[in-house]
Motif scaffolding. Sequence first.
Motif, PDB file in Angstrom:
ATOM      1  N   LEU A   1       0.551  -1.550   0.085  1.00 32.14           N
ATOM      2  CA  LEU A   1       0.385  -0.029   0.001  1.00 32.14           C
ATOM      3  C   LEU A   1       1.001   1.575  -0.253  1.00 32.14           C
ATOM      4  O   LEU A   1       0.275   2.455  -0.740  1.00 32.14           O
TER       5      LEU A   1
ATOM      6  N   ALA B   1      -8.761   2.360   2.813  1.00 29.98           N
ATOM      7  CA  ALA B   1      -8.005   2.119   1.675  1.00 29.98           C
ATOM      8  C   ALA B   1      -8.649   0.258   1.296  1.00 29.98           C
ATOM      9  O   ALA B   1      -8.261   0.009   0.112  1.00 29.98           O
TER      10      ALA B   1
ATOM     11  N   LEU C   1      -4.277  -6.839   1.718  1.00 24.93           N
ATOM     12  CA  LEU C   1      -5.630  -5.423   2.529  1.00 24.93           C
ATOM     13  C   LEU C   1      -6.705  -5.501   0.875  1.00 24.93           C
ATOM     14  O   LEU C   1      -8.554  -5.583   1.485  1.00 24.93           O
TER      15      LEU C   1
ATOM     16  N   ASP D   1      -6.983  -4.478  -6.224  1.00 27.59           N
ATOM     17  CA  ASP D   1      -6.781  -3.435  -7.332  1.00 27.59           C
ATOM     18  C   ASP D   1      -7.063  -2.885  -8.430  1.00 27.59           C
ATOM     19  O   ASP D   1      -7.646  -4.486  -9.252  1.00 27.59           O
TER      20      ASP D   1
ATOM     21  N   VAL E   1      -3.028  -6.251  -3.204  1.00 32.87           N
ATOM     22  CA  VAL E   1      -2.602  -4.679  -2.297  1.00 32.87           C
ATOM     23  C   VAL E   1      -1.784  -4.910  -0.689  1.00 32.87           C
ATOM     24  O   VAL E   1      -2.708  -5.709  -0.147  1.00 32.87           O
TER      25      VAL E   1
ATOM     26  N   THR F   1      -0.288  -4.748   3.063  1.00 35.07           N
ATOM     27  CA  THR F   1       0.336  -3.845   4.546  1.00 35.07           C
ATOM     28  C   THR F   1       0.747  -4.336   5.441  1.00 35.07           C
ATOM     29  O   THR F   1       0.324  -5.876   5.078  1.00 35.07           O
TER      30      THR F   1
END
Length: 138
Positions: free
Chosen positions: A5, A72, A121, A124, A130, A132
């Motif tokens: 991220l 996010a 996480l 996209d 993605v 974290t």
Amino acid sequence: MTKVLAADVSTWPAEDPQLIGSRCAACGATTWPRQPRCPRCSGPDMSELLLPRRGTLIAWTTQGFVPKLPYAGKESAEDFRPFGIGLVQLGDDVRVETRLTESDPAALRTGMEVELTFVPLYVDESGDEVLTCAFTPV
């Protein structure tokens, strides 16, 4: 493809990634993430500092609902899974607020040792996973 991220806050994808903080040459304050000026003395002489991978859980709670924007993650209320949030002491100088891999209150306790890891996480728009940073009980 997998990516993080915030690529500038850690050494991921290193084999044993670390968070990247900074230390003030004038007063010794340590920060995470790294900062160009010291929050304690306002000095401009901050040097990059790799933080320890292991730390101590100081305080924690469980995030039981979808956080408000600018969160996010891409979960909806239907597919959201609670996660732990903790305050982790790294070394003698800095505490970081971070995601935990454990959310069960019975499995967390103040003073337990935790270690840095990276967890998914969301995926996209390009189909990339993605990650974290998070801390997991040792």
